[in-house]
Each structure stands twice: as C-alpha cells, then as structure tokens.
Enzyme design. Structure first.
Site, short mmCIF file in Angstrom:
data_model
loop_
_atom_site.label_atom_id
_atom_site.label_comp_id
_atom_site.label_asym_id
_atom_site.label_seq_id
_atom_site.Cartn_x
_atom_site.Cartn_y
_atom_site.Cartn_z
N PRO A 2 0.78 -0.99 0.10
CG PRO A 2 -0.54 -1.57 1.80
CD PRO A 2 0.78 -1.98 1.18
CD GLU A 3 4.03 3.04 -3.79
OE1 GLU A 3 4.13 4.16 -3.98
OE2 GLU A 3 4.64 2.21 -4.52
#
Ligand code: ZN
Length: 271
Positions: A2-3
């Site tokens: 996840p960014e």
C-alpha cells in the site's frame, strides 16, 4: 505494498463512519511489526474523534491519545458491521458502537501503535522524520528544489527516503520520474530548478490521480480483504520491463536501486 494513495483511500472509506464511535472491545491476533504499546483494555470506552493521515500512517484520534495504523507490505483495513469471522490474517480488531475496524495483514509488517499524543516518543519515533505532505500546499516547487539540492544520492532514492517529500513509494516514484523525464539514477542535487518543478508537478499528479481513481473504483473498499483493494494502475513504466514505452516505443528498462526495482525509459528520461 500500500502506498500513499491506497492509505488515503482507506482513510476516506471509513473516517466519517467511525467518527464519534465508542470503543467496545479490542482484540489482538499474532504480533505485528511493533507492539500496541498499551493494554487493549485501556482503549475500551474511549471515543474515536477523527481519522487523519500522515505519510502512510493512519492516525486514529481518540479521546485520550491516538492509534497509528500502518499497513506494512500487505495490510488492509476493513470497517463495518457484519464482517466475516476473524481469519488467520486478522491481527487487530476494534469493535465500536458504529462498526468494527479490522486490520488484515498476511505478512505482518503492518502495525497498530498507541501513543498518548502526537508529540509522544511512541509517535515521534514513527512520524518524526517524515517530510512534507505531497498533496498539501506546504509541498511547493521552490522548497522541493531546495531539498533536492541538499542531497547527493539518486533522485529515486531521495523520493523513497521520505524526507524531501513523504509517501512517494516505489510505484509512484517510477511513474513521477517518467512523467518529469528524469532518469531515476540522476543525483538529486544535479536537478535544475525547472526540472524539479516538473517533478514536483508529476508527483502531485500521479498521487492525486491514484486517490481519485481509488475513490471512484473502490466503493466496496470497507469490505475489501487481502489485496483486492489495491489499485489496478495504468502504469507508464512501473512493472513494464521490456515492454514498449507508451510514448516512444523503446523497451522499458529496469534496474535495482537499494534492493527495489526501478523502471524507466532511457530515451524519454534524461540523466
Ligand atoms: Zn520512452
């Protein structure tokens, strides 16, 4: 992994619904990257005031302190009523008067950490060195250029480092550098003011687009499990090694920087 956009979309998916909720029960699964830092029972009876984001941390403000939630490499958050029975990868669950918040994290690099306030050592250890938020007015082209001038390492590494600007992870660093026409190996302090301005705009563009796209395509995000919520990115270069550049048709190249794969077009991106 996840960014920033995934974390922001996660936040948007439950922040309004959990605000005002009272915590009824907290249950921990297997150990996460860092310990909770308080007895789960100490959270019971507290009210959830708001959910903010700093870098890739969700900050869940409580009536007494806050929780810092990090999704690690493989984490996802679900919030709602009637979630399925706890699975083997669900390692944090917080039942509230308005629904249940749950962290699913197969690889357990994520964490939920309690801090008595944002300035407390437990929070500062995680947030203290984070750079400016890319989607706020505080991130401007001139100060970004100044930050780059102080650093002699490759620009891709500087972006991932999170001190010049926070939350630009591997995917979006490759994509922003492509849009700005800058080779990932270029030393940060060699980047001219006009090119820094191009990169500044490109970073905001790729992150904002991803948030918008996630927000519009992940209506059911609150029930997402595992990796189902991650974006199907229309990447220009990321993960496209050997495929034709979408601009010039030259094969996209790849190299390792700090053990992370970088993707770029040697024709479109100048040193
Ligand atoms: Zn190209």
């Amino acid at each position: 992994m996840p960014e920033l956009p995934e974390v922001e979309v996660t936040r948007l998916s439950f922040a309004d619904r959990i605000a005002g909720a009272v915590i009824d029960r907290v249950q921990m699964g297997k150990p996460l990257r860092w310990p909770l830092g308080c007895a789960p029972k100490a959270l019971v009876g507290q009210q959830v005031l708001a959910v903010r984001r700093r870098g890739k941390y969700l900050l869940v403000d409580l009536s007494d302190g806050l929780l810092l939630v990090h999704l690690g490499m493989s984490g996802s958050v679900a919030f709602g009523d009637g979630l399925p029975a706890l699975g083997k990868h669900d390692h944090f669950e917080m039942a509230t008067s308005q629904g249940t918040l749950r962290l699913n994290d197969p690889r357990r690099f994520g964490a939920v950490v309690y801090a008595s306030h944002e300035g407390a050592p437990a929070a500062q250890k995680l947030l203290g060195r984070l750079g400016v938020e890319p989607l706020t007015d505080a991130f401007n082209a001139a100060s970004f250029h100044q930050a780059l001038k102080l650093r002699q390492t490759a620009i891709k590494q500087v972006l991932l480092g999170g001190e010049a600007v926070v939350g630009v992870g591997n995917i979006y660093a490759s994509e922003a550098l492509f849009l700005a026409g800058i080779r990932p190996t270029t030393r940060a302090n060699r980047i001219s003011r006009p090119r820094a301005a191009l990169l500044h705009g490109a970073i905001r563009q790729v992150l904002a687009q991803a948030v918008t796209k996630g927000g519009s395509t992940l209506r059911d995000f609150s029930n997402a499990q595992g990796e189902s919520g991650y974006f199907q990115l229309e990447a220009m270069v990321y993960d496209r090694a050997g495929l034709p550049c979408r601009v010039c048709a030259a094969p996209v190249k790849t190299l390792k920087q700090g053990q992370r794969s970088t993707f770029y077009c040697a024709n479109c991106q100048k040193p």
